[in-house]
Scaffold this active site. Structure first.
Site, PDB file in Angstrom:
ATOM      1  N   THR A 186       0.870  -1.175   0.000  1.00  0.00           N
ATOM      2  CA  THR A 186       0.000   0.000   0.000  1.00  0.00           C
ATOM      3  C   THR A 186       0.909   1.227   0.000  1.00  0.00           C
ATOM      4  O   THR A 186       2.038   1.151   0.502  1.00  0.00           O
ATOM      5  CB  THR A 186      -0.885   0.055   1.257  1.00  0.00           C
ATOM      6  OG1 THR A 186      -0.020   0.159   2.388  1.00  0.00           O
ATOM      7  CG2 THR A 186      -1.736  -1.182   1.395  1.00  0.00           C
ATOM      8  N   GLU A 332      -5.817  -4.054  -0.362  1.00  0.00           N
ATOM      9  CA  GLU A 332      -6.068  -5.182   0.535  1.00  0.00           C
ATOM     10  C   GLU A 332      -7.190  -6.091   0.045  1.00  0.00           C
ATOM     11  O   GLU A 332      -7.467  -7.120   0.638  1.00  0.00           O
ATOM     12  CB  GLU A 332      -6.431  -4.653   1.935  1.00  0.00           C
ATOM     13  CG  GLU A 332      -5.253  -4.068   2.701  1.00  0.00           C
ATOM     14  CD  GLU A 332      -5.021  -2.581   2.442  1.00  0.00           C
ATOM     15  OE1 GLU A 332      -5.469  -2.091   1.378  1.00  0.00           O
ATOM     16  OE2 GLU A 332      -4.403  -1.916   3.287  1.00  0.00           O
ATOM     17  N   LYS A 440     -16.233  16.155  11.926  1.00  0.00           N
ATOM     18  CA  LYS A 440     -17.269  16.048  12.950  1.00  0.00           C
ATOM     19  C   LYS A 440     -17.694  17.434  13.379  1.00  0.00           C
ATOM     20  O   LYS A 440     -16.914  18.184  13.932  1.00  0.00           O
ATOM     21  CB  LYS A 440     -16.741  15.253  14.144  1.00  0.00           C
ATOM     22  CG  LYS A 440     -17.634  14.070  14.414  1.00  0.00           C
ATOM     23  CD  LYS A 440     -17.183  13.224  15.546  1.00  0.00           C
ATOM     24  CE  LYS A 440     -18.181  12.066  15.633  1.00  0.00           C
ATOM     25  NZ  LYS A 440     -17.826  11.072  16.577  1.00  0.00           N
ATOM     26  N   TRP A 445     -21.528  13.832  11.547  1.00  0.00           N
ATOM     27  CA  TRP A 445     -20.501  13.698  10.533  1.00  0.00           C
ATOM     28  C   TRP A 445     -20.878  14.446   9.254  1.00  0.00           C
ATOM     29  O   TRP A 445     -22.022  14.398   8.803  1.00  0.00           O
ATOM     30  CB  TRP A 445     -20.307  12.228  10.167  1.00  0.00           C
ATOM     31  CG  TRP A 445     -19.510  11.461  11.177  1.00  0.00           C
ATOM     32  CD1 TRP A 445     -18.952  11.950  12.316  1.00  0.00           C
ATOM     33  CD2 TRP A 445     -19.190  10.067  11.137  1.00  0.00           C
ATOM     34  NE1 TRP A 445     -18.298  10.948  12.988  1.00  0.00           N
ATOM     35  CE2 TRP A 445     -18.427   9.786  12.286  1.00  0.00           C
ATOM     36  CE3 TRP A 445     -19.462   9.026  10.239  1.00  0.00           C
ATOM     37  CZ2 TRP A 445     -17.945   8.509  12.567  1.00  0.00           C
ATOM     38  CZ3 TRP A 445     -18.978   7.763  10.518  1.00  0.00           C
ATOM     39  CH2 TRP A 445     -18.227   7.504  11.668  1.00  0.00           C
TER      40      TRP A 445
END
Ligand code: ADP
Length: 546
Positions: A186, A332, A440, A445
């Site tokens: 990654t 992944e 936030k 959110w």
């Protein structure tokens, strides 16, 4: 348990190669390389050379499980490496040449690569690093003797010289389907890169998965151009799914970022399916617009790696009659996780509702289970509104990282993607943020991605990022950071007014910062950490709060 009585045939990618060799021997693979503007041969030719390469690798003393690195663009030689390395039992470690040199040094040493196969243009980069790469025994340059650069690299030889004289026969070994076949790190926006070690079994199942009709739906009659690099998560599985179906494969080599060359390649080779990140398509569409051309052969495009802006779907549709499929995944996950194909009756939705469905990243394919959970790990409903951490599991999702003792999954075997998403009752998932990028505000959110998409849909905006800035009353409020298209300007007020009616009022950013460019990772993603550092001392102007 009563055992079934079927053959225990290991799912090795060797079988994909053998299948294409026998059933699609004459189908073409066309490449652009540094030494040839148009290299053309067949699957049968490719696999003769793959067997020659396997013999050469054995001659160099490569054994099962050894890691062999590639620093290469998408071309026929890279495809030969994919199969020769993995099918002889070694591990093909694809390296992204755009990584910082320190990261390349780290991952070659972490993987303990024994050989490095490199495109000529990365030779200077490797020369700089070679002293720090003790495990590498030799460097092979992906070219012929005539184009071989002068180099100090250890054991340097051209690829064509390595293959010359090797027999075209090779006895491919049979082994456990769970053996590793390839390795991809990654890009690691935080900490060191981590290695996703793909198995033969996962790669074969993933290839079946992407070929399904509601996914990439490859067929022998297709001609596929992956503009997504083979050095990053196996070009989303195309080098396996395409030979599995016998489609024609077109590989753009170093021309990946050249819209004019890509368009010419598409038209002349009759490409009808292509895969790439949004930037590739934004550039191609801009080139077509400027040059007054259309994409004639192209029929379907897969857009993933970052959120697909509405303009890509609309422009392809109205100006070029090309259907865009949004998709989502990650290293992944081998990488495909969801793919956007409509369900029965959806074509009849009003245009704006249909667009909202198509902008979602997509729906699950057999092989990937997903769920969304709240902060306490409680599963959230698929109502299209509730959003939470997205977790996945399945046979092509990592269970651990290479040489890392800790499991990468929770106690129930779920992998936390680091993305925040909602899912509709029909199963269409939408990413609203990265967990670490969520803003936030007043305990709720705000989706930075939705704000960025809205900003980018403004005709004068080239790129946009939204980050949370600490706020005494609301904890955090969004700051919009934009790059304008060349020659364009807009006032702060007009930019913010653009959001009216498009997002909830309390989501509208409190301020706009205009910059010349935004920081990106090696895979072209917005580097929010760097942006947050850049704006660490930023304070909202008095009276700007919503
Ligand atoms: P790297 O590992 O180099 O960061 P990945 O390709 O693994 O690159 O990145 C995966 C991440 O990219 C996902 O977790 C998600 O945040 C983002 N991503 C991928 N596809 C999309 C998409 N269609 N829309 C929004 N974000 C996406």
């Amino acid at each position: 348990m009563l055992q079934g009585l079927m053959m225990d045939t290991p799912l090795l990618i060797t079988r994909i190669m053998r299948f294409a060799d026998i059933n699609h021997a004459g189908r073409e693979i066309v490449s652009v390389t540094a030494d040839s503007p148009r290299h053309r041969y067949t699957y049968a030719d490719a696999f003769v050379r793959t067997r020659q390469l396997a013999n050469a690798l054995a001659g160099l003393g490569m054994r099962e499980g050894d890691r062999i690195a590639t620093l290469a663009w998408n071309d026929h030689r890279h495809l030969e490496l994919y199969y020769a390395i993995s099918c002889s039992g070694s591990v093909c470690h694809t390296i992204n040449p755009r990584l910082f040199t320190e990261q390349i040094e780290y991952i070659v040493n972490h993987a303990e690569d024994r050989l490095v196969f490199t495109d000529p243009m990365f030779v200077p980069l490797l020369e700089e690093l070679a002293d720090k790469l003790p495990t590498v025994e030799a460097y092979i340059v992906l070219t012929d003797a005539e184009h071989m650069p002068d180099t100090s690299l250890k054991g340097a030889v051209s690829y064509e010289e390595l293959l010359a004289g090797e027999p075209g026969e090779f006895d491919w070994p049979e082994f456990d389907e769970n053996a590793a076949c390839s390795l991809c790190y990654t890009s690691g926006t935080t900490g060191n890169p981590k290695g996703a070690l793909f198995s033969h079994r996962a790669t074969v199942l993933h290839a079946y998965g992407i070929c399904l009709p509601d996914v990439m739906s490859f067929s022998e009659r297709n001609c596929v151009l992956p503009v997504v690099p083979m050095f990053h998560v196996n070009a989303w599985g195309a080098p396996y799914g395409v030979p599995m179906t016998g489609a024609k494969l077109v590989l753009p080599g170093p021309k990946m970022g050249d819209s004019e060359a890509l368009h010419e390649l598409m038209e002349s080779e009759n490409v009808d399916y292509s895969l790439g990140v949004p930037t590739v398509w934004l550039n191609l569409l801009a080139y077509l617009e400027e040059s007054g051309q259309t994409a004639n052969s192209l029929q379907r495009v897969c857009v993933g790696g970052a959120a697909c802006p509405a303009s890509i779907i609309e422009t392809f549709d109205t100006k070029h009659d090309v259907y865009v499929h949004h998709a989502w995944g990650m290293t992944e996950m081998s990488p495909v996780g969801v793919y956007n194909s409509l369900k029965t009756g959806m074509e009849a939705l009003p245009a704006d509702e249909l667009l909202q469905v198509r902008l979602r990243q997509g729906r699950g394919l057999f092989g990937v289970e997903m769920k969304i959970v709240d902060d306490n790990g409680q599963e959230l409903p698929w109502d299209g509104v509730s959003f939470g951490a997205l977790k996945v599991r399945g046979p092509w999702v990592v269970s651990a990282y290479y040489k890392d003792d800790r499991p990468a999954v929770d106690a129930d075997g779920w992998f936390d993607t680091g993305d925040v998403a909602n899912i509709t009752p029909e199963g269409f998932m939408q990413i609203t943020d990265r967990t670490k990028d969520v803003i936030k505000s007043g305990g709720e959110w705000i989706s930075s991605i939705e704000l960025e998409n809205t900003a980018v849909n403004h005709p004068k905006v080239a790129e946009a990022a939204v980050i949370g800035i600490a706020h005494p009353k609301w904890t955090e409020r969004p700051l919009l950071v934009v790059v304008m298209r060349p020659g364009e300007t807009i006032s702060r007020e007009d930019m913010l007014a653009w959001f009216d009616g498009k997002v909830a009022k309390w989501w509208i950013p409190d301020d706009v910062a205009f910059v010349d460019e935004l920081p990106h990772t090696a895979t072209g993603k917005l580097k929010k950490i760097a942006l947050r550092e850049q704006f660490a001392d930023y304070e909202f102007p008095a009276g700007s709060e919503s």
